[in-house]
Design an enzyme around this catalytic site. Structure first.
Site, PDB file in Angstrom:
ATOM      1  N   ASP A  23       0.679  -1.315  -0.687  1.00 27.53           N
ATOM      2  CA  ASP A  23       0.193  -0.088  -0.211  1.00 27.53           C
ATOM      3  C   ASP A  23       1.108   1.060  -0.033  1.00 27.53           C
ATOM      4  O   ASP A  23       1.431   1.611   1.254  1.00 27.53           O
ATOM      5  CB  ASP A  23      -0.689   0.136   1.285  1.00 27.53           C
ATOM      6  CG  ASP A  23      -1.898   0.761   1.390  1.00 27.53           C
ATOM      7  OD1 ASP A  23      -2.385   0.881   0.012  1.00 27.53           O
ATOM      8  OD2 ASP A  23      -2.909   1.310   2.363  1.00 27.53           O
ATOM      9  N   GLU A  63      -7.157   5.305  -8.554  1.00 26.33           N
ATOM     10  CA  GLU A  63      -8.137   5.782  -7.864  1.00 26.33           C
ATOM     11  C   GLU A  63      -8.256   6.793  -8.374  1.00 26.33           C
ATOM     12  O   GLU A  63      -8.173   7.297  -9.350  1.00 26.33           O
ATOM     13  CB  GLU A  63      -7.717   6.275  -6.769  1.00 26.33           C
ATOM     14  CG  GLU A  63      -9.049   6.372  -5.657  1.00 26.33           C
ATOM     15  CD  GLU A  63      -8.704   6.661  -4.574  1.00 26.33           C
ATOM     16  OE1 GLU A  63     -10.099   6.697  -3.487  1.00 26.33           O
ATOM     17  OE2 GLU A  63      -7.991   5.501  -3.899  1.00 26.33           O
ATOM     18  N   LYS A 101      -9.693   2.306  -8.965  1.00 21.82           N
ATOM     19  CA  LYS A 101     -10.488   1.962  -6.970  1.00 21.82           C
ATOM     20  C   LYS A 101     -11.148   3.233  -6.936  1.00 21.82           C
ATOM     21  O   LYS A 101     -11.343   4.801  -7.297  1.00 21.82           O
ATOM     22  CB  LYS A 101      -9.374   2.761  -6.543  1.00 21.82           C
ATOM     23  CG  LYS A 101      -8.540   1.560  -5.901  1.00 21.82           C
ATOM     24  CD  LYS A 101      -7.432   2.036  -4.948  1.00 21.82           C
ATOM     25  CE  LYS A 101      -8.222   2.428  -4.010  1.00 21.82           C
ATOM     26  NZ  LYS A 101      -6.320   2.398  -2.720  1.00 21.82           N
ATOM     27  N   THR A 158     -12.716   0.941  -2.214  1.00 22.60           N
ATOM     28  CA  THR A 158     -12.184   1.743  -1.480  1.00 22.60           C
ATOM     29  C   THR A 158     -13.287   2.977  -0.571  1.00 22.60           C
ATOM     30  O   THR A 158     -14.083   2.404  -0.781  1.00 22.60           O
ATOM     31  CB  THR A 158     -11.240   1.639  -2.156  1.00 22.60           C
ATOM     32  OG1 THR A 158     -10.453   2.630  -0.795  1.00 22.60           O
ATOM     33  CG2 THR A 158     -11.273   3.220  -2.712  1.00 22.60           C
ATOM     34  N   PHE A 180     -11.848  -0.942   5.745  1.00 26.15           N
ATOM     35  CA  PHE A 180     -10.676  -0.266   6.133  1.00 26.15           C
ATOM     36  C   PHE A 180     -10.762  -0.530   7.678  1.00 26.15           C
ATOM     37  O   PHE A 180     -11.167   0.215   8.743  1.00 26.15           O
ATOM     38  CB  PHE A 180     -11.033   1.205   5.650  1.00 26.15           C
ATOM     39  CG  PHE A 180     -10.395   1.700   4.577  1.00 26.15           C
ATOM     40  CD1 PHE A 180     -10.124   1.252   3.557  1.00 26.15           C
ATOM     41  CD2 PHE A 180     -10.457   3.061   4.505  1.00 26.15           C
ATOM     42  CE1 PHE A 180      -9.418   1.720   2.666  1.00 26.15           C
ATOM     43  CE2 PHE A 180      -9.094   3.985   3.735  1.00 26.15           C
ATOM     44  CZ  PHE A 180      -9.382   2.543   2.124  1.00 26.15           C
TER      45      PHE A 180
END
Length: 313
Positions: free
Chosen positions: A16, A89, A125, A149, A171
């Protein structure tokens, strides 16, 4: 065997980070980025040239195009260091606009394909809003794979499964943050660690529901605050982990046990549920943590996108 190697035997490990020079040390299969990670990377001297070169080459095409090109440039560099996929993203300002999300996603895919990258190596994303999930459903039907996400609640995960998205990123750390803040002085760190961590419990419930009901969407735990959250999810489909925590796992020789098991989930008594737009919105609204964290996460990604745009100018 160190914990990182042990984890790789149970779970697909994902890096990440936007700092692609760090990736090689940990040999992850995939990598994920977001606007905050890209912003962090371009502020480092070794990556500043990527921003400068992209602005010099495409600046006349407008900010959106420069941003798309920058994200793709980072993605291409990352793909040189991982054998699998990179997540890129869509602008978080489009989180409530299905059409604009689809359009932006297709543009990003076109740019990757123009650089010779196969569509299967990219995950787009998108924030797990109702509109984002509907955009992802359309993209998946067109063969463009998505990573949903900013996912904090069971209802978001169920709706993503219904939409047949490729992958979700619940998350863990941000859920933990919310409950810790709510508890204040009453929070007992030791009692709420590992399997008792509210973020870990959220991912476990989603994983078990998916496996029980044959939902193919991949579960990738994300946003970790400590190694204990990671080891408590060993066996999850994927886990995306920051370089700092990858280093801690690599440095530890502590034993690691499988915590999530698809076969065990299939034997559990977990009722099947599904949502339409109205019931989804109500379920999300009933979950104060998820409502607050989704809104906060979108705002934070937007703020970092605006900072990146300012640097472009």
């Amino acid at each position: 065997m160190n914990q990182l190697d042990a984890l790789k035997q149970l779970t697909t490990v994902v890096a990440d980070t936007g700092d692609f020079n760090q990736i090689a040390a940990y040999s992850p299969r995939d990598a994920t980025t977001n606007p905050s990670l890209i912003l962090k990377a371009v502020q480092k001297p070794e990556y500043a040239h990527l921003l400068q070169e992209t602005v010099a080459k495409y600046g006349q095409h407008g900010t959106d195009e420069v941003m798309n090109r920058l994200l793709v440039r980072f993605g291409i560099e990352i793909l040189k260091h991982v054998p699998g996929r990179v997540s890129t993203e869509v602008d978080a300002r489009l989180s409530f606009d299905t059409e604009a999300t689809v359009t932006r996603a297709r543009r990003i895919i076109d740019l990757y394909q123009g650089e010779g990258v196969h569509v299967d190596r990219i995950l787009i994303k998108i924030a797990s809003t109702w509109e984002g999930i509907q955009a992802a459903a359309r993209l998946e039907r067109d063969g463009i794979h998505t990573n949903l996400t900013l996912l904090f609640s069971f209802c978001q995960a169920v709706a993503c499964g219904q939409a047949k998205v490729q992958l979700i990123s619940p998350f863990v750390g941000r859920i933990y943050d919310w409950y810790k803040k709510q508890a204040g002085a009453k929070w007992d760190e030791a009692a709420m660690a590992g399997a008792n961590d509210p973020g870990v419990q959220s991912v476990r419930a989603i994983y078990n529901f998916y496996k029980k009901h044959g939902i193919a969407t991949e579960v990738m735990g994300a946003s970790f605050r400590n190694v204990g959250q990671i080891t408590a999810l060993a066996g999850c489909d994927l886990l995306t982990i920051s370089p700092d925590l990858l280093a801690q796992l690599q440095a530890s020789e502590a034993p690691l046990a499988k915590a999530l098991d698809a076969a065990a989930a299939q034997a559990m008594d977990i009722p099947f549920v599904q949502y339409d737009e109205a019931t989804f919105r109500f379920a999300l609204n009933e979950d104060a943590m998820a409502t607050e964290k989704l809104a906060e996460g979108i705002r934070a990604f937007v703020a970092d996108t605006i900072k990146l745009e300012a640097m472009m100018r």
